[in-house]
Design a protein around this motif. Structure first.
Motif, PDB file in Angstrom:
ATOM      1  N   ALA A 183       0.796  -1.233   0.172  1.00 53.34           N
ATOM      2  CA  ALA A 183      -0.044  -0.087   0.232  1.00 53.34           C
ATOM      3  C   ALA A 183       0.885   1.265   0.076  1.00 53.34           C
ATOM      4  O   ALA A 183       0.584   2.234  -0.729  1.00 53.34           O
ATOM      5  CB  ALA A 183      -1.032   0.222   1.156  1.00 53.34           C
ATOM      6  N   GLY A 184       2.026   1.220   0.869  1.00 49.43           N
ATOM      7  CA  GLY A 184       2.817   2.461   0.740  1.00 49.43           C
ATOM      8  C   GLY A 184       3.571   2.759  -0.834  1.00 49.43           C
ATOM      9  O   GLY A 184       3.333   3.891  -1.028  1.00 49.43           O
ATOM     10  N   PHE A 185       3.879   1.564  -1.233  1.00 50.30           N
ATOM     11  CA  PHE A 185       4.462   1.745  -2.735  1.00 50.30           C
ATOM     12  C   PHE A 185       3.118   2.186  -3.570  1.00 50.30           C
ATOM     13  O   PHE A 185       3.480   3.076  -4.694  1.00 50.30           O
ATOM     14  CB  PHE A 185       4.816   0.647  -3.336  1.00 50.30           C
ATOM     15  CG  PHE A 185       6.330   0.115  -2.479  1.00 50.30           C
ATOM     16  CD1 PHE A 185       7.189   0.989  -2.864  1.00 50.30           C
ATOM     17  CD2 PHE A 185       6.385  -1.014  -1.901  1.00 50.30           C
ATOM     18  CE1 PHE A 185       8.682   0.380  -2.392  1.00 50.30           C
ATOM     19  CE2 PHE A 185       7.537  -1.323  -1.309  1.00 50.30           C
ATOM     20  CZ  PHE A 185       8.684  -0.472  -1.543  1.00 50.30           C
ATOM     21  N   VAL A 186       2.029   1.601  -3.446  1.00 50.48           N
ATOM     22  CA  VAL A 186       0.975   1.957  -4.216  1.00 50.48           C
ATOM     23  C   VAL A 186       0.555   3.719  -4.012  1.00 50.48           C
ATOM     24  O   VAL A 186       0.424   4.498  -4.924  1.00 50.48           O
ATOM     25  CB  VAL A 186      -0.344   1.283  -3.998  1.00 50.48           C
ATOM     26  CG1 VAL A 186      -1.574   2.110  -4.709  1.00 50.48           C
ATOM     27  CG2 VAL A 186      -0.273  -0.117  -4.655  1.00 50.48           C
ATOM     28  N   GLY A 187       0.695   4.312  -2.737  1.00 53.35           N
ATOM     29  CA  GLY A 187       0.594   5.386  -2.434  1.00 53.35           C
ATOM     30  C   GLY A 187       1.796   6.447  -3.179  1.00 53.35           C
ATOM     31  O   GLY A 187       1.215   7.463  -3.921  1.00 53.35           O
ATOM     32  N   LEU A 188       2.947   5.951  -3.125  1.00 57.87           N
ATOM     33  CA  LEU A 188       4.056   6.573  -3.897  1.00 57.87           C
ATOM     34  C   LEU A 188       3.660   6.517  -5.235  1.00 57.87           C
ATOM     35  O   LEU A 188       3.990   7.658  -6.039  1.00 57.87           O
ATOM     36  CB  LEU A 188       5.180   5.954  -3.483  1.00 57.87           C
ATOM     37  CG  LEU A 188       5.896   6.164  -1.860  1.00 57.87           C
ATOM     38  CD1 LEU A 188       7.181   5.210  -1.952  1.00 57.87           C
ATOM     39  CD2 LEU A 188       6.042   7.526  -1.854  1.00 57.87           C
TER      40      LEU A 188
END
Length: 178
Positions: A159-164
């Motif tokens: 999810a963190g990578f998706v947010g970035l």
């Protein structure tokens, strides 16, 4: 509770398949649960759906409240229709609710989508844990359940990578499609 002789007789191939599939859906459970936090800064920066900072915490708690209800009702529903159907239903519910969030025309619809997603998210985790524990080889139950739980955290990392990856204007909607 030890697995029934019928489950042990099915072999490790089926157990590996069950654990693998459960791990995958729990990965997406974690992704869905944590994606709000990863896209929230972008939503606030563009005032998406009229979201104000004072509303962000309340909106974020809708999924958690849905999870509470989903987790509390999962056992009863599982007794009625079975684990496989509950896992499939919970996965469909949180997936469709995330799609609703992606197309939400208003903050109210978005909040409803997060609450409904929470129902599926909350019901999925205890049901997959039980399913995996049943199929785990003798003496490996704790290891297998622990392995399953890594999927939820891996989903949070994802999810963190998706947010970035979804930092442009309106791109937060893409995160919910993912």
């Amino acid at each position: 509770m030890s697995p029934s002789p019928d489950l042990r007789a099915r072999g490790t191939g089926l157990a590996t398949l069950v654990v693998g599939l459960c791990w995958l859906v729990v990965l997406f459970d974690g992704l869905d649960m944590f994606v709000y936090g990863s896209v929230l800064p972008n939503m606030l920066a563009e005032h998406a759906l009229g979201l104000q900072p004072s509303q962000a915490g309340d909106l974020g708690s809708y999924a958690t409240f849905g999870m509470l209800i989903g987790a509390l009702s999962a056992g009863t529903v599982t007794d009625w229709i079975g684990r496989k159907k509950v896992i499939i239903t919970c996965t469909a519910v949180f997936s469709l609710a995330s799609a609703l969030c992606a197309v939400a025309p208003s903050l109210g619809v978005f909040g409803l989508g997060r609450f409904i997603a929470g129902l599926g998210l909350g019901g999925l985790l205890p049901t997959t844990i039980t399913m995996v524990a049943e199929y785990a080889p003798r003496g490996r139950r704790a290891l297998i359940v622990g392995t399953l739980m890594t999927a939820h955290q891996a989903g949070g990392i994802l999810a963190g990578f998706v947010g970035l990856w979804t930092t442009g204007a309106g791109q937060w909607r893409v995160a919910y499609w993912i």
